[in-house]
Design a protein around this motif. Structure first.
Motif, PDB file in Angstrom:
ATOM      1  N   LEU A  32      73.775  37.013  25.286  1.00 53.57           N
ATOM      2  CA  LEU A  32      75.232  37.004  25.179  1.00 53.57           C
ATOM      3  C   LEU A  32      75.858  36.538  26.489  1.00 53.57           C
ATOM      4  O   LEU A  32      76.804  35.752  26.493  1.00 53.57           O
ATOM      5  CB  LEU A  32      75.736  38.406  24.810  1.00 53.57           C
ATOM      6  CG  LEU A  32      77.230  38.562  24.588  1.00 53.57           C
ATOM      7  CD1 LEU A  32      77.733  37.640  23.484  1.00 53.57           C
ATOM      8  CD2 LEU A  32      77.557  40.011  24.250  1.00 53.57           C
TER       9      LEU A  32
ATOM     10  N   ASN B 194      81.364  38.061  19.545  1.00 51.69           N
ATOM     11  CA  ASN B 194      79.991  38.542  19.583  1.00 51.69           C
ATOM     12  C   ASN B 194      79.030  37.339  19.621  1.00 51.69           C
ATOM     13  O   ASN B 194      79.461  36.183  19.587  1.00 51.69           O
ATOM     14  CB  ASN B 194      79.693  39.468  18.395  1.00 51.69           C
ATOM     15  CG  ASN B 194      79.790  38.771  17.054  1.00 51.69           C
ATOM     16  OD1 ASN B 194      79.520  37.578  16.929  1.00 51.69           O
ATOM     17  ND2 ASN B 194      80.180  39.518  16.031  1.00 51.69           N
ATOM     18  N   LYS B 195      77.761  37.608  19.705  1.00 56.02           N
ATOM     19  CA  LYS B 195      76.766  36.551  19.888  1.00 56.02           C
ATOM     20  C   LYS B 195      76.802  35.527  18.747  1.00 56.02           C
ATOM     21  O   LYS B 195      76.804  34.316  18.990  1.00 56.02           O
ATOM     22  CB  LYS B 195      75.371  37.168  20.000  1.00 56.02           C
ATOM     23  CG  LYS B 195      74.284  36.159  20.248  1.00 56.02           C
ATOM     24  CD  LYS B 195      72.948  36.827  20.479  1.00 56.02           C
ATOM     25  CE  LYS B 195      71.886  35.774  20.691  1.00 56.02           C
ATOM     26  NZ  LYS B 195      70.588  36.372  21.034  1.00 56.02           N
TER      27      LYS B 195
END
Length: 91
Positions: free
Chosen positions: A15, A34-35
């Motif tokens: 990340l 988010n990732k």
């Protein structure tokens, strides 16, 4: 123009690494994503699209010794002529 990893490699990054790339690309609100979202957004970014090589069309590979139509016809005729010959009667 910077070199960016391809899409399959993006998913392997951490990340933190994805956020660094997003920052370089000027993607807004990257720190809130988010990732999975970062992988998608970075993958769709025009600079990343331009840096990736375009997919090369696959060359048609010859099939491994496919029988020719003459061979197929000869085999078919051999089978039909063998089937047409009656067997002699059993004693």
């Amino acid at each position: 123009m910077a070199q960016f990893p391809d899409l399959s490699s993006l998913a392997r990054l951490t990340l933190r690494q994805l956020r660094a790339i997003a920052s370089q690309l000027g993607i807004s609100l990257y720190s809130r994503k988010n990732k999975e979202e970062l992988v998608q957004v970075i993958g769709r970014h025009p600079e990343v699209q331009q840096s990736m090589p375009s997919p090369q069309p696959k060359k048609a590979e010859p099939s491994p010794q496919a029988p020719s139509s003459a061979d197929t016809q000869a085999k078919t005729q051999a089978k039909t002529s063998a089937a047409a010959v009656p067997e002699p009667p059993a004693p």
